[in-house]
Design an enzyme around this catalytic site. Structure first.
Site, PDB file in Angstrom:
ATOM      1  CB  ALA A 244      31.114  53.692 -57.815  1.00 17.65           C
ATOM      2  CE  LYS A 245      23.945  54.286 -53.682  1.00 21.82           C
ATOM      3  NZ  LYS A 245      24.829  55.020 -52.622  1.00 21.82           N
ATOM      4  NE  ARG A 246      31.716  56.576 -61.296  1.00 21.27           N
ATOM      5  CZ  ARG A 246      33.254  56.707 -60.567  1.00 21.27           C
ATOM      6  NH1 ARG A 246      32.198  56.898 -59.011  1.00 21.27           N
ATOM      7  NH2 ARG A 246      34.134  55.907 -60.052  1.00 21.27           N
ATOM      8  N   GLY A 248      25.624  52.393 -62.318  1.00 23.75           N
ATOM      9  CA  GLY A 248      23.798  51.830 -62.412  1.00 23.75           C
ATOM     10  C   GLY A 248      24.149  50.802 -60.671  1.00 23.75           C
TER      11      GLY A 248
END
Ligand code: GLU
Length: 312
Positions: A244-246, A248
């Site tokens: 996911a976005k967290r 990177g």
């Protein structure tokens, strides 16, 4: 003959995780000269991002993945009438019912700790009304529709993960098939669409394994065939959680813009599936002879986005 589909959700950019699932789906279908359809899963209104569907298709093409043009792309947001008809059939046969509970009410009413699938619906509205009109007249609240689950495990065989069984009644309880804003929920839409397009093999991420039992209940209730299933392990970050976005930016678009070539990205995805050496550059069609479903691993693929870096 095998008939499957790619079903991107335009809620975010295509990233390494989705791309890996789509590459393996493509290989699986092309290796047996089957038919590969394309479906756009754009029902999740608030989360759908403008332009994400077009971008996802562009990313897939750049990686060298294609799909069969006939009988055409299914766009879920254009199929409300078809889902409504299926939902109405379930209401008419007493297998679905209106529910006016808010998310907060469901969360506070659920006694057991929430599992990965969210709180279990305790059945508050089951048996209260037989039609949406009755529910609306009584409460003046918008009603969702829930499927009335029958207790018990619903087994199925997964081509990679083997014998599976989830118990929807125990795990999620009666689940939503149409949201209170009138949009069909994923479980209903996917079942209706897979049947309408003659899909006989569903290939997708392993996060959807528990959904399969819910979908089988819907298929039985609607008199639709149950396809075969092949779930693929997820790509996870170093923390073991789904990419996911967290973790990177692992979007295909960004990687391509930072110097990765399509062949190098396909090479990385192929390497992650044991189909290529590290650092390989290859096109999907050249992987077809190497692909053997018997060699797929069930293990999640761990990716450290910071180690991917730019490529020249
Ligand atoms: N759109 C879903 C996803 O991107 C796939 C749904 C399905 O294959 O049933 O995870």
């Amino acid at each position: 003959m095998t008939r499957s589909r790619l079903a991107p959700s335009p809620t975010g950019a295509l990233h390494l995780g989705n791309a890996r699932t789509f590459l393996l789906t493509w290989l699986h279908v092309r290796a047996v000269s089957g038919t590969l359809l394309l479906r756009i899963d754009d029902l999740d209104g608030p989360r759908v991002k403008t332009g994400a569907a077009v971008q996802a298709l562009d990313d897939l093409r750049r990686l060298g993945l294609d799909w069969d043009e006939a009988p055409g792309v299914l766009v879920q947001s254009e199929r409300a009438a078809v889902y409504d008809a299926a939902a109405q059939r379930l209401v008419d046969s007493g297998l679905a019912y209106p529910c006016v509970c808010t998310r907060t009410e469901v969360e506070s009413a659920a006694s057991a700790p929430h599992g990965a699938e969210g709180p279990r619906y305790p059945g508050t509205c089951r048996g209260r009304w037989s039609s949406l009109d009755d529910a609306k007249r009584d409460t003046a609240r918008p009603a969702a529709l829930r499927f009335a689950t029958t207790p018990g495990a619903v087994p199925f065989d997964d081509a990679l993960f083997g014998a599976q069984a989830f118990d929807p009644a125990a795990e999620t309880g009666d689940f939503v098939i149409r949201k209170s804003n009138g949009t069909a929920a994923y479980q209903l839409a996917t079942v209706v669409d897979d049947a309408a397009s003659g899909v006989d093999l569903v290939i997708r991420g392993a996060d959807l394994l528990p959904s399969t039992s819910r979908q089988i209940l819907l298929q039985r209730a609607l008199g639709l065939p149950t396809p075969a299933h092949l779930h693929l392990p997820l790509v996870v970050g170093p923390d073991g959680r789904r990419l996911a976005k967290r973790h990177g930016d692992t979007s295909i678009r960004t990687l391509l813009a930072s110097g990765w070539t399509p062949d190098a990205l396909v090479g990385w995805l192929a390497w992650s599936a044991g189909l290529a050496e590290p650092g390989a550059r290859i096109q999907p069609r050249d992987l077809i002879p190497r692909y053997n479903p018997a060699n797929l691993s069930r293990d999640a693929v761990v990716v450290d986005a910071s180690a991917l870096g730019p490529r020249g």
